[in-house]
Design a protein around this motif. Sequence first.
Motif, PDB file in Angstrom:
ATOM      1  N   GLN A 229      68.657  25.414  52.147  1.00  0.00           N
ATOM      2  CA  GLN A 229      69.976  24.910  51.788  1.00  0.00           C
ATOM      3  C   GLN A 229      70.322  25.387  50.380  1.00  0.00           C
ATOM      4  O   GLN A 229      69.435  25.661  49.572  1.00  0.00           O
ATOM      5  CB  GLN A 229      69.971  23.374  51.797  1.00  0.00           C
ATOM      6  CG  GLN A 229      69.542  22.746  53.102  1.00  0.00           C
ATOM      7  CD  GLN A 229      70.560  22.939  54.200  1.00  0.00           C
ATOM      8  OE1 GLN A 229      71.757  22.939  53.942  1.00  0.00           O
ATOM      9  NE2 GLN A 229      70.099  23.142  55.414  1.00  0.00           N
ATOM     10  N   ILE A 230      71.606  25.435  50.086  1.00  0.00           N
ATOM     11  CA  ILE A 230      72.043  25.730  48.727  1.00  0.00           C
ATOM     12  C   ILE A 230      71.472  24.667  47.798  1.00  0.00           C
ATOM     13  O   ILE A 230      71.491  23.481  48.115  1.00  0.00           O
ATOM     14  CB  ILE A 230      73.574  25.791  48.659  1.00  0.00           C
ATOM     15  CG1 ILE A 230      74.073  26.999  49.459  1.00  0.00           C
ATOM     16  CG2 ILE A 230      74.065  25.854  47.209  1.00  0.00           C
ATOM     17  CD1 ILE A 230      75.565  27.086  49.607  1.00  0.00           C
ATOM     18  N   GLY A 231      70.932  25.097  46.677  1.00  0.00           N
ATOM     19  CA  GLY A 231      70.324  24.194  45.709  1.00  0.00           C
ATOM     20  C   GLY A 231      68.816  24.070  45.842  1.00  0.00           C
ATOM     21  O   GLY A 231      68.170  23.512  44.956  1.00  0.00           O
TER      22      GLY A 231
ATOM     23  N   TRP B  68      71.061  34.155  48.751  1.00  0.00           N
ATOM     24  CA  TRP B  68      71.273  34.578  47.375  1.00  0.00           C
ATOM     25  C   TRP B  68      70.553  33.622  46.453  1.00  0.00           C
ATOM     26  O   TRP B  68      70.770  32.413  46.510  1.00  0.00           O
ATOM     27  CB  TRP B  68      72.758  34.629  47.059  1.00  0.00           C
ATOM     28  CG  TRP B  68      73.403  35.816  47.692  1.00  0.00           C
ATOM     29  CD1 TRP B  68      73.962  35.889  48.935  1.00  0.00           C
ATOM     30  CD2 TRP B  68      73.506  37.117  47.143  1.00  0.00           C
ATOM     31  NE1 TRP B  68      74.411  37.161  49.173  1.00  0.00           N
ATOM     32  CE2 TRP B  68      74.150  37.928  48.084  1.00  0.00           C
ATOM     33  CE3 TRP B  68      73.128  37.675  45.914  1.00  0.00           C
ATOM     34  CZ2 TRP B  68      74.420  39.274  47.850  1.00  0.00           C
ATOM     35  CZ3 TRP B  68      73.402  39.018  45.687  1.00  0.00           C
ATOM     36  CH2 TRP B  68      74.034  39.796  46.647  1.00  0.00           C
ATOM     37  N   VAL B  69      69.675  34.177  45.622  1.00  0.00           N
ATOM     38  CA  VAL B  69      68.841  33.377  44.735  1.00  0.00           C
ATOM     39  C   VAL B  69      69.188  33.707  43.287  1.00  0.00           C
ATOM     40  O   VAL B  69      69.167  34.878  42.884  1.00  0.00           O
ATOM     41  CB  VAL B  69      67.342  33.659  45.002  1.00  0.00           C
ATOM     42  CG1 VAL B  69      66.456  32.921  44.010  1.00  0.00           C
ATOM     43  CG2 VAL B  69      66.982  33.297  46.439  1.00  0.00           C
ATOM     44  N   LYS B  70      69.536  32.664  42.534  1.00  0.00           N
ATOM     45  CA  LYS B  70      69.716  32.808  41.087  1.00  0.00           C
ATOM     46  C   LYS B  70      68.333  32.661  40.472  1.00  0.00           C
ATOM     47  O   LYS B  70      67.685  31.619  40.605  1.00  0.00           O
ATOM     48  CB  LYS B  70      70.656  31.748  40.527  1.00  0.00           C
ATOM     49  CG  LYS B  70      70.842  31.874  39.030  1.00  0.00           C
ATOM     50  CD  LYS B  70      71.745  30.793  38.484  1.00  0.00           C
ATOM     51  CE  LYS B  70      71.832  30.948  36.968  1.00  0.00           C
ATOM     52  NZ  LYS B  70      72.506  29.808  36.365  1.00  0.00           N
TER      53      LYS B  70
ATOM     54  N   ARG C 293      59.964  27.728  49.818  1.00  0.00           N
ATOM     55  CA  ARG C 293      60.496  26.563  49.088  1.00  0.00           C
ATOM     56  C   ARG C 293      59.436  26.040  48.137  1.00  0.00           C
ATOM     57  O   ARG C 293      58.260  25.969  48.464  1.00  0.00           O
ATOM     58  CB  ARG C 293      60.888  25.473  50.072  1.00  0.00           C
ATOM     59  CG  ARG C 293      61.469  24.237  49.370  1.00  0.00           C
ATOM     60  CD  ARG C 293      61.989  23.245  50.357  1.00  0.00           C
ATOM     61  NE  ARG C 293      63.022  23.991  51.062  1.00  0.00           N
ATOM     62  CZ  ARG C 293      63.318  23.857  52.351  1.00  0.00           C
ATOM     63  NH1 ARG C 293      62.753  23.035  53.063  1.00  0.00           N
ATOM     64  NH2 ARG C 293      64.223  24.579  52.926  1.00  0.00           N
ATOM     65  N   LEU C 294      59.859  25.668  46.940  1.00  0.00           N
ATOM     66  CA  LEU C 294      58.967  25.022  45.978  1.00  0.00           C
ATOM     67  C   LEU C 294      59.014  23.521  46.218  1.00  0.00           C
ATOM     68  O   LEU C 294      60.060  22.980  46.526  1.00  0.00           O
ATOM     69  CB  LEU C 294      59.401  25.324  44.537  1.00  0.00           C
ATOM     70  CG  LEU C 294      59.283  26.781  44.108  1.00  0.00           C
ATOM     71  CD1 LEU C 294      59.893  26.959  42.730  1.00  0.00           C
ATOM     72  CD2 LEU C 294      57.837  27.209  44.096  1.00  0.00           C
TER      73      LEU C 294
ATOM     74  N   GLY D 114      63.414  30.684  41.468  1.00  0.00           N
ATOM     75  CA  GLY D 114      64.854  30.591  41.336  1.00  0.00           C
ATOM     76  C   GLY D 114      65.399  29.475  42.203  1.00  0.00           C
ATOM     77  O   GLY D 114      64.661  28.590  42.644  1.00  0.00           O
ATOM     78  N   GLU D 115      66.694  29.549  42.457  1.00  0.00           N
ATOM     79  CA  GLU D 115      67.384  28.518  43.245  1.00  0.00           C
ATOM     80  C   GLU D 115      68.393  29.194  44.165  1.00  0.00           C
ATOM     81  O   GLU D 115      69.113  30.106  43.739  1.00  0.00           O
ATOM     82  CB  GLU D 115      68.106  27.567  42.296  1.00  0.00           C
ATOM     83  CG  GLU D 115      68.895  26.488  42.977  1.00  0.00           C
ATOM     84  CD  GLU D 115      69.611  25.609  41.980  1.00  0.00           C
ATOM     85  OE1 GLU D 115      70.821  25.380  42.166  1.00  0.00           O
ATOM     86  OE2 GLU D 115      68.981  25.162  41.006  1.00  0.00           O
TER      87      GLU D 115
END
Length: 72
Positions: free
Chosen positions: A6-8, A44-46, A70-71, A28-29
Amino acid sequence: MSETFQIGDPVKIYLDSKFGMNEGWYQGEIVRIDPYSGHRSFYWVKLDEDAQALLGIKQISVFNLKNIERLS
């Protein structure tokens, strides 16, 4: 069954040998998800600040799910 993101979500991504000496895992996120087909998407990962400084980029898209985790 594939993991869903999911986003975030905080994640780590793997950059392979195409990135030369920068091969490895980076944190990242997820900031955007672009559907590609009914079963696959571009994530897309920031990147976090350390990864941005090292790689010289702020975001990267990940398509292959084996390269994203996922972390907790």
